[in-house]
Scaffold this motif. Structure first.
Motif, mmCIF file in Angstrom:
data_model
loop_
_atom_site.group_PDB
_atom_site.id
_atom_site.type_symbol
_atom_site.label_atom_id
_atom_site.label_comp_id
_atom_site.label_asym_id
_atom_site.label_seq_id
_atom_site.Cartn_x
_atom_site.Cartn_y
_atom_site.Cartn_z
ATOM 1 N N HIS A 158 0.701 -1.468 0.129
ATOM 2 C CA HIS A 158 0.168 0.063 0.571
ATOM 3 C C HIS A 158 0.693 0.938 -0.062
ATOM 4 O O HIS A 158 0.632 2.091 -0.305
ATOM 5 C CB HIS A 158 -1.279 0.027 1.559
ATOM 6 N N ALA A 190 1.797 1.967 -3.209
ATOM 7 C CA ALA A 190 1.003 2.504 -4.351
ATOM 8 C C ALA A 190 0.639 3.697 -3.666
ATOM 9 O O ALA A 190 0.660 4.520 -5.287
ATOM 10 C CB ALA A 190 -0.537 1.712 -3.887
ATOM 11 N N ARG A 191 1.189 4.497 -3.060
ATOM 12 C CA ARG A 191 0.799 5.897 -2.995
ATOM 13 C C ARG A 191 1.848 6.425 -2.943
ATOM 14 O O ARG A 191 1.633 7.569 -3.265
ATOM 15 C CB ARG A 191 0.207 6.028 -0.740
ATOM 16 N N GLU A 245 5.026 5.465 -3.898
ATOM 17 C CA GLU A 245 5.898 4.710 -5.132
ATOM 18 C C GLU A 245 8.404 5.448 -4.843
ATOM 19 O O GLU A 245 7.800 5.519 -2.952
ATOM 20 C CB GLU A 245 5.723 5.978 -6.211
ATOM 21 N N GLN A 297 8.556 2.266 -3.531
ATOM 22 C CA GLN A 297 8.587 1.239 -4.802
ATOM 23 C C GLN A 297 9.272 0.363 -5.019
ATOM 24 O O GLN A 297 9.799 -0.814 -4.740
ATOM 25 C CB GLN A 297 8.073 1.491 -5.574
ATOM 26 N N GLU A 342 10.654 -3.596 -4.082
ATOM 27 C CA GLU A 342 10.142 -4.596 -4.781
ATOM 28 C C GLU A 342 11.756 -4.781 -4.447
ATOM 29 O O GLU A 342 12.309 -6.535 -5.094
ATOM 30 C CB GLU A 342 11.433 -3.397 -6.362
ATOM 31 N N GLY A 377 6.780 -2.378 -9.997
ATOM 32 C CA GLY A 377 5.836 -1.966 -10.071
ATOM 33 C C GLY A 377 5.065 -1.866 -10.283
ATOM 34 O O GLY A 377 4.531 -2.895 -9.134
ATOM 35 N N LYS A 378 3.539 -1.398 -11.095
ATOM 36 C CA LYS A 378 2.496 -1.717 -10.451
ATOM 37 C C LYS A 378 1.625 -3.152 -10.765
ATOM 38 O O LYS A 378 1.079 -3.598 -10.423
ATOM 39 C CB LYS A 378 1.213 -0.710 -11.510
ATOM 40 N N GLU A 379 2.539 -4.006 -11.797
ATOM 41 C CA GLU A 379 2.335 -5.546 -11.931
ATOM 42 C C GLU A 379 2.937 -5.525 -10.547
ATOM 43 O O GLU A 379 2.314 -7.147 -10.070
ATOM 44 C CB GLU A 379 3.137 -5.630 -12.688
ATOM 45 N N ARG A 437 3.072 -5.045 -7.979
ATOM 46 C CA ARG A 437 1.471 -4.798 -6.876
ATOM 47 C C ARG A 437 0.576 -5.919 -7.122
ATOM 48 O O ARG A 437 -0.329 -6.377 -6.177
ATOM 49 C CB ARG A 437 1.740 -3.185 -6.546
ATOM 50 N N ASP A 438 -0.152 -5.921 -8.316
ATOM 51 C CA ASP A 438 -0.868 -6.313 -8.710
ATOM 52 C C ASP A 438 -1.402 -7.672 -8.381
ATOM 53 O O ASP A 438 -2.020 -8.356 -7.743
ATOM 54 C CB ASP A 438 -1.403 -5.954 -10.061
#
Length: 174
Positions: A45, A48-49, A51, A55, A59, A134-136, A138-139
């Motif tokens: 989280h 995501a907020r 980065e 982030q 990673e 990144g986003k991938e 986190r998803d």
């Protein structure tokens, strides 16, 4: 009173009527859904907020955790599978064939956790092979957490149903 009786009085072997079993079950699933592949979910989280550094931290921790988990599964995976299968089979036979309540309780706690472990190894492999960032990333961690929570909800429902059935069928005191 001898030591044996004292130990079994403190560690009540009637698991489904014991509050400590239900606390342990809740704590186990809480920890399993918070630490996704060894990564605390609040870090997902935060990444995501904010980065940036958050982030990068996510990673790095995910890479280390995935590599550690995959290394463990590659080095001793067959031994772990054999040992786990023998343990679960023994618990299942003792619990459901011979009627040992403690073995039933441990079986109902461990079996879904084993499923989570296999799912975690599979997800770690996918993260490493696709080199997700990144986003991938986190998803993927979010979907993995959702799967863990679904397994946990089903597990708690099955365990509580079986526990209620056991208590109503055999009574609290034998």
């Amino acid at each position: 009173m001898d030591l044996y009786a004292t130990v079994f009085e403190v560690i009540d072997m009637r698991s489904f009527s014991n509050l400590w079993y239900w606390i342990a079950l809740a704590v186990a699933w809480s920890i399993a859904s918070h630490w996704v592949l060894g990564v605390p979910y609040d870090l997902v989280h935060r990444a995501a907020r904010h980065e940036g550094q958050a982030q990068e931290d996510l990673e790095a921790i995910a890479r280390v955790s995935c590599n550690r988990l995959l290394s463990l599964s590659e080095q001793s995976g067959i031994g772990l599978i054999a040992t786990t299968s023998a343990l679960l089979t023994s618990l299942g036979i003792l619990g459901f064939w011979y009627g040992m309540e403690f073995a039933q309780a441990v079986f109902l706690l461990l079996l879904p956790m084993i499923l989570v472990a296999f799912l975690s190894v599979r997800t770690a492999g996918r993260i490493r092979s696709a080199d997700l960032k990144g986003k991938e990333l986190r998803d993927r961690l979010g979907r993995h957490r959702l799967a863990i929570q679904i397994i946990g909800m089903i597990s708690i429902a099955v365990t509580s149903t079986w526990g209620m059935f056991h208590i109503l069928s055999y009574g609290v005191l034998r």
